[in-house]
Motif scaffolding. Structure first.
Motif, short mmCIF file in Angstrom:
data_model
loop_
_atom_site.label_atom_id
_atom_site.label_comp_id
_atom_site.label_asym_id
_atom_site.label_seq_id
_atom_site.Cartn_x
_atom_site.Cartn_y
_atom_site.Cartn_z
N GLN A 105 -0.67 11.84 16.12
CA GLN A 105 -1.90 11.30 16.67
C GLN A 105 -2.93 12.41 16.85
OE1 GLN A 105 -0.59 7.83 19.64
NE2 GLN A 105 0.21 9.82 20.26
N GLN B 96 2.18 -1.36 10.67
CA GLN B 96 1.01 -1.57 9.81
C GLN B 96 0.76 -0.35 8.93
OE1 GLN B 96 -2.70 -2.20 11.90
NE2 GLN B 96 -3.63 -3.21 10.14
N ALA B 97 0.90 0.84 9.50
CA ALA B 97 0.69 2.06 8.72
C ALA B 97 1.74 2.23 7.64
CB ALA B 97 0.70 3.27 9.65
N ARG C 191 4.09 8.63 18.04
CA ARG C 191 3.92 7.24 18.46
C ARG C 191 5.24 6.65 18.93
NH1 ARG C 191 0.46 8.58 14.48
NH2 ARG C 191 -1.70 7.83 14.63
N GLN D 250 3.74 1.12 20.45
CA GLN D 250 3.01 1.42 19.21
C GLN D 250 3.76 0.98 17.96
OE1 GLN D 250 2.57 5.49 20.83
NE2 GLN D 250 0.48 5.41 20.03
N ALA E 230 3.83 -1.97 16.46
CA ALA E 230 3.00 -2.74 15.55
C ALA E 230 2.05 -1.83 14.77
CB ALA E 230 2.23 -3.81 16.32
N GLU E 231 1.48 -0.85 15.46
CA GLU E 231 0.58 0.11 14.81
C GLU E 231 1.31 0.89 13.72
OE1 GLU E 231 -1.63 4.29 16.04
OE2 GLU E 231 -1.04 2.87 17.60
N VAL E 232 2.53 1.33 14.04
CA VAL E 232 3.32 2.09 13.07
C VAL E 232 3.71 1.21 11.89
CG1 VAL E 232 5.57 3.19 12.72
CG2 VAL E 232 4.17 3.79 14.71
#
Length: 257
Positions: free
Chosen positions: A171, A127-128, A202, A121, A123-125
Protein backbone atom coordinates in the motif's frame (compact mmCIF):
# COMPACT_ATOMS: atom_id res chain seq x y z
CA UNK A 1 9.48 -22.47 -7.48
CA UNK A 2 11.59 -23.29 -10.51
CA UNK A 3 13.94 -21.06 -12.52
CA UNK A 4 12.83 -20.18 -16.05
CA UNK A 5 15.15 -17.36 -17.24
CA UNK A 6 18.55 -18.73 -18.21
CA UNK A 7 21.76 -17.15 -19.43
CA UNK A 8 22.75 -17.77 -23.04
CA UNK A 9 26.00 -19.50 -22.06
CA UNK A 10 24.89 -21.75 -19.20
CA UNK A 11 21.92 -23.16 -17.37
CA UNK A 12 22.30 -20.65 -14.52
CA UNK A 13 19.21 -18.42 -14.12
CA UNK A 14 19.77 -14.76 -15.01
CA UNK A 15 20.55 -12.59 -12.01
CA UNK A 16 21.80 -15.35 -9.70
CA UNK A 17 25.29 -14.33 -8.62
CA UNK A 18 26.21 -15.91 -5.27
CA UNK A 19 28.41 -13.55 -3.28
CA UNK A 20 29.78 -13.81 0.25
CA UNK A 21 29.96 -10.93 2.70
CA UNK A 22 31.39 -10.57 6.19
CA UNK A 23 28.70 -10.18 8.88
CA UNK A 24 30.03 -8.90 12.18
CA UNK A 25 32.91 -10.65 13.92
CA UNK A 26 31.48 -14.17 13.67
CA UNK A 27 29.29 -14.31 10.57
CA UNK A 28 29.41 -15.03 6.85
CA UNK A 29 26.48 -14.15 4.59
CA UNK A 30 26.00 -15.65 1.15
CA UNK A 31 23.52 -13.75 -1.03
CA UNK A 32 22.14 -15.10 -4.31
CA UNK A 33 20.47 -11.91 -5.58
CA UNK A 34 19.52 -8.36 -4.63
CA UNK A 35 15.79 -8.90 -5.10
CA UNK A 36 13.35 -11.60 -4.05
CA UNK A 37 13.36 -13.63 -7.26
CA UNK A 38 11.69 -17.07 -7.07
CA UNK A 39 14.91 -18.67 -8.36
CA UNK A 40 16.96 -16.98 -5.64
CA UNK A 41 14.46 -18.05 -2.97
CA UNK A 42 14.64 -21.65 -4.16
CA UNK A 43 18.45 -21.58 -4.22
CA UNK A 44 18.46 -20.15 -0.69
CA UNK A 45 16.25 -22.93 0.64
CA UNK A 46 18.38 -25.56 -1.09
CA UNK A 47 21.58 -24.13 0.35
CA UNK A 48 20.11 -23.89 3.85
CA UNK A 49 18.92 -27.50 3.66
CA UNK A 50 22.34 -28.62 2.42
CA UNK A 51 24.08 -26.78 5.26
CA UNK A 52 21.69 -28.26 7.83
CA UNK A 53 22.34 -31.76 6.50
CA UNK A 54 26.12 -31.31 6.31
CA UNK A 55 26.98 -28.53 8.73
CA UNK A 56 30.55 -27.22 8.39
CA UNK A 57 32.77 -27.57 11.44
CA UNK A 58 32.56 -24.63 13.81
CA UNK A 59 29.16 -23.36 12.65
CA UNK A 60 26.81 -22.50 15.54
CA UNK A 61 23.82 -21.06 13.65
CA UNK A 62 22.30 -21.30 10.16
CA UNK A 63 19.83 -18.50 9.43
CA UNK A 64 18.22 -18.40 5.97
CA UNK A 65 16.72 -15.17 4.64
CA UNK A 66 14.63 -14.66 1.51
CA UNK A 67 17.62 -14.69 -0.86
CA UNK A 68 20.56 -15.22 1.50
CA UNK A 69 21.93 -17.56 4.15
CA UNK A 70 23.84 -16.38 7.23
CA UNK A 71 26.28 -18.62 9.07
CA UNK A 72 27.47 -17.75 12.55
CA UNK A 73 30.59 -19.56 13.69
CA UNK A 74 32.92 -20.12 16.62
CA UNK A 75 36.17 -18.28 15.73
CA UNK A 76 38.07 -20.74 17.91
CA UNK A 77 37.03 -23.65 15.68
CA UNK A 78 37.06 -22.30 12.13
CA UNK A 79 37.98 -19.29 10.03
CA UNK A 80 35.70 -16.98 8.09
CA UNK A 81 37.61 -17.51 4.83
CA UNK A 82 37.19 -21.29 5.08
CA UNK A 83 33.42 -20.97 5.48
CA UNK A 84 33.12 -18.40 2.70
CA UNK A 85 34.96 -20.68 0.30
CA UNK A 86 32.81 -23.68 1.22
CA UNK A 87 29.54 -21.73 0.97
CA UNK A 88 30.51 -20.35 -2.44
CA UNK A 89 31.33 -23.82 -3.75
CA UNK A 90 28.04 -25.27 -2.51
CA UNK A 91 26.07 -22.32 -3.91
CA UNK A 92 27.66 -22.67 -7.35
CA UNK A 93 26.82 -26.37 -7.39
CA UNK A 94 23.20 -25.61 -6.44
CA UNK A 95 22.53 -22.96 -9.11
CA UNK A 96 23.85 -25.23 -11.85
CA UNK A 97 21.22 -27.84 -10.98
CA UNK A 98 17.43 -27.92 -10.89
CA UNK A 99 16.15 -25.11 -8.68
CA UNK A 100 13.23 -26.92 -7.09
CA UNK A 101 12.55 -26.21 -3.44
CA UNK A 102 13.43 -29.15 -1.19
CA UNK A 103 10.48 -31.20 0.07
CA UNK A 104 9.24 -29.99 3.45
CA UNK A 105 10.08 -31.91 6.58
CA UNK A 106 6.98 -30.61 8.38
CA UNK A 107 3.52 -29.33 7.47
CA UNK A 108 1.30 -27.03 9.52
CA UNK A 109 -2.45 -26.81 8.96
CA UNK A 110 -3.68 -23.53 10.42
CA UNK A 111 -7.38 -22.58 10.80
CA UNK A 112 -8.11 -19.08 9.48
CA UNK A 113 -11.13 -16.86 8.86
CA UNK A 114 -11.15 -14.78 5.69
CA UNK A 115 -13.05 -11.64 4.71
CA UNK A 116 -15.49 -9.43 6.63
CA UNK A 117 -14.01 -8.04 9.86
CA UNK A 118 -11.22 -10.63 9.83
CA UNK A 119 -10.14 -9.75 6.28
CA UNK A 120 -11.42 -6.26 5.52
CA UNK A 121 -9.36 -5.93 2.32
CA UNK A 122 -10.13 -9.33 0.83
CA UNK A 123 -12.51 -7.92 -1.79
CA UNK A 124 -9.96 -5.28 -2.80
CA UNK A 125 -7.24 -7.92 -3.14
CA UNK A 126 -9.50 -10.31 -5.08
CA UNK A 127 -10.34 -7.54 -7.56
CA UNK A 128 -6.65 -6.79 -8.06
CA UNK A 129 -5.89 -10.49 -8.57
CA UNK A 130 -8.82 -10.77 -11.02
CA UNK A 131 -11.11 -13.19 -9.24
CA UNK A 132 -13.98 -13.34 -6.75
CA UNK A 133 -13.35 -13.21 -2.97
CA UNK A 134 -14.33 -16.90 -2.68
CA UNK A 135 -11.87 -17.81 -5.44
CA UNK A 136 -9.16 -15.77 -3.72
CA UNK A 137 -9.70 -17.72 -0.50
CA UNK A 138 -9.47 -21.01 -2.43
CA UNK A 139 -6.23 -19.92 -4.08
CA UNK A 140 -4.68 -19.06 -0.70
CA UNK A 141 -5.81 -22.32 0.87
CA UNK A 142 -4.79 -24.51 -2.09
CA UNK A 143 -1.38 -22.91 -2.71
CA UNK A 144 1.82 -24.85 -2.02
CA UNK A 145 3.06 -22.48 0.67
CA UNK A 146 6.26 -22.56 2.68
CA UNK A 147 7.73 -20.47 5.45
CA UNK A 148 10.31 -18.56 3.42
CA UNK A 149 11.93 -16.75 6.33
CA UNK A 150 11.34 -15.80 9.96
CA UNK A 151 11.83 -12.09 10.51
CA UNK A 152 10.70 -8.56 11.43
CA UNK A 153 9.42 -9.75 14.82
CA UNK A 154 10.21 -12.87 16.91
CA UNK A 155 8.84 -15.96 15.19
CA UNK A 156 6.97 -14.00 12.50
CA UNK A 157 6.76 -15.94 9.21
CA UNK A 158 6.91 -14.69 5.65
CA UNK A 159 5.00 -17.33 3.68
CA UNK A 160 4.95 -17.95 -0.08
CA UNK A 161 4.80 -18.04 -2.89
CA UNK A 162 1.28 -17.38 -4.11
CA UNK A 163 0.49 -17.54 -7.86
CA UNK A 164 2.01 -14.81 -10.06
CA UNK A 165 -1.26 -12.84 -10.19
CA UNK A 166 -0.70 -12.16 -6.47
CA UNK A 167 2.40 -10.06 -7.11
CA UNK A 168 0.63 -7.08 -5.55
CA UNK A 169 2.45 -3.92 -4.47
CA UNK A 170 2.46 -2.72 -0.91
CA UNK A 171 0.00 0.00 0.00
CA UNK A 172 1.09 3.60 -0.54
CA UNK A 173 0.23 4.33 3.11
CA UNK A 174 0.46 2.27 6.29
CA UNK A 175 -2.56 0.75 7.98
CA UNK A 176 -2.02 2.06 11.55
CA UNK A 177 -2.80 -1.28 13.18
CA UNK A 178 -3.98 -4.80 12.42
CA UNK A 179 -4.78 -7.27 15.22
CA UNK A 180 -2.71 -10.18 16.47
CA UNK A 181 -3.23 -13.09 14.10
CA UNK A 182 -3.86 -10.87 11.07
CA UNK A 183 -2.99 -12.48 7.72
CA UNK A 184 -1.75 -9.86 5.28
CA UNK A 185 -0.62 -10.13 1.67
CA UNK A 186 1.74 -8.43 -0.82
CA UNK A 187 4.39 -9.43 -3.40
CA UNK A 188 3.12 -13.04 -3.62
CA UNK A 189 3.68 -13.51 0.11
CA UNK A 190 1.61 -13.77 3.27
CA UNK A 191 2.57 -12.66 6.76
CA UNK A 192 0.89 -13.79 9.98
CA UNK A 193 1.31 -11.22 12.73
CA UNK A 194 1.95 -12.58 16.20
CA UNK A 195 0.94 -9.27 17.78
CA UNK A 196 -0.93 -6.17 16.68
CA UNK A 197 1.14 -4.09 14.29
CA UNK A 198 1.15 -1.38 11.67
CA UNK A 199 1.53 -2.72 8.12
CA UNK A 200 1.76 -1.69 4.51
CA UNK A 201 0.26 -5.01 3.40
CA UNK A 202 -3.45 -5.74 2.93
CA UNK A 203 -5.34 -7.81 5.50
CA UNK A 204 -7.30 -10.71 4.01
CA UNK A 205 -7.78 -12.97 7.04
CA UNK A 206 -7.01 -13.76 10.65
CA UNK A 207 -5.93 -16.80 12.66
CA UNK A 208 -5.62 -17.57 16.36
CA UNK A 209 -2.06 -18.82 15.81
CA UNK A 210 0.59 -16.89 17.76
CA UNK A 211 4.03 -17.21 16.25
CA UNK A 212 5.83 -16.23 19.47
CA UNK A 213 5.00 -17.05 23.06
CA UNK A 214 8.03 -16.84 25.39
CA UNK A 215 6.39 -19.09 28.00
CA UNK A 216 6.04 -22.06 25.62
CA UNK A 217 8.57 -24.89 25.56
CA UNK A 218 9.10 -23.89 21.91
CA UNK A 219 8.53 -20.12 21.89
CA UNK A 220 8.78 -19.89 18.08
CA UNK A 221 7.20 -23.05 16.60
CA UNK A 222 7.60 -22.26 12.90
CA UNK A 223 10.81 -22.91 10.97
CA UNK A 224 11.98 -21.74 7.58
CA UNK A 225 11.00 -24.42 5.06
CA UNK A 226 7.86 -25.57 6.91
CA UNK A 227 4.90 -26.19 4.63
CA UNK A 228 1.79 -24.17 5.47
CA UNK A 229 -1.85 -24.96 4.68
CA UNK A 230 -4.64 -22.61 5.72
CA UNK A 231 -7.98 -24.24 6.57
CA UNK A 232 -10.93 -21.81 6.25
CA UNK A 233 -13.22 -21.66 9.29
CA UNK A 234 -15.96 -19.27 10.52
CA UNK A 235 -14.94 -16.18 12.47
CA UNK A 236 -16.68 -17.57 15.55
CA UNK A 237 -14.32 -20.55 15.55
CA UNK A 238 -11.28 -18.25 15.53
CA UNK A 239 -12.67 -16.47 18.58
CA UNK A 240 -13.01 -19.82 20.38
CA UNK A 241 -9.53 -20.98 19.34
CA UNK A 242 -8.02 -17.80 20.75
CA UNK A 243 -8.83 -19.12 24.21
CA UNK A 244 -6.39 -22.04 23.86
CA UNK A 245 -3.57 -21.70 26.37
CA UNK A 246 -0.85 -22.87 23.96
CA UNK A 247 -1.47 -20.03 21.51
CA UNK A 248 -1.38 -22.40 18.54
CA UNK A 249 -4.94 -21.57 17.56
CA UNK A 250 -5.89 -25.12 16.63
CA UNK A 251 -2.92 -25.53 14.28
CA UNK A 252 -1.90 -29.14 13.57
CA UNK A 253 1.68 -30.18 12.85
CA UNK A 254 2.51 -33.23 10.73
CA UNK A 255 6.09 -34.46 10.51
CA UNK A 256 6.67 -35.63 6.92
CA UNK A 257 10.22 -36.98 7.12
Amino acid sequence: MTGSLMTSESNIPIGLEPRTHWAGIDGVLLRFALTAKPEAMAATQLLAADLEAKTPAGVVEIAPGLVSVLLRFDPGKTRREVLATEMSARAQHIIQGQLDTPPPARRWTIPAAFGDADGPQLAEVAQAVGCSPDAAIRQICEADLRVLVIGFAPGQPYIGLLPEAWDLPRQSELTPTVPAGAIVVAVRQLVMFGASSATGWRQVGRSAFRSFRPERDTPMPLRAGDAIRFAPVPASEIEALEQAADGLGGARLKVLR
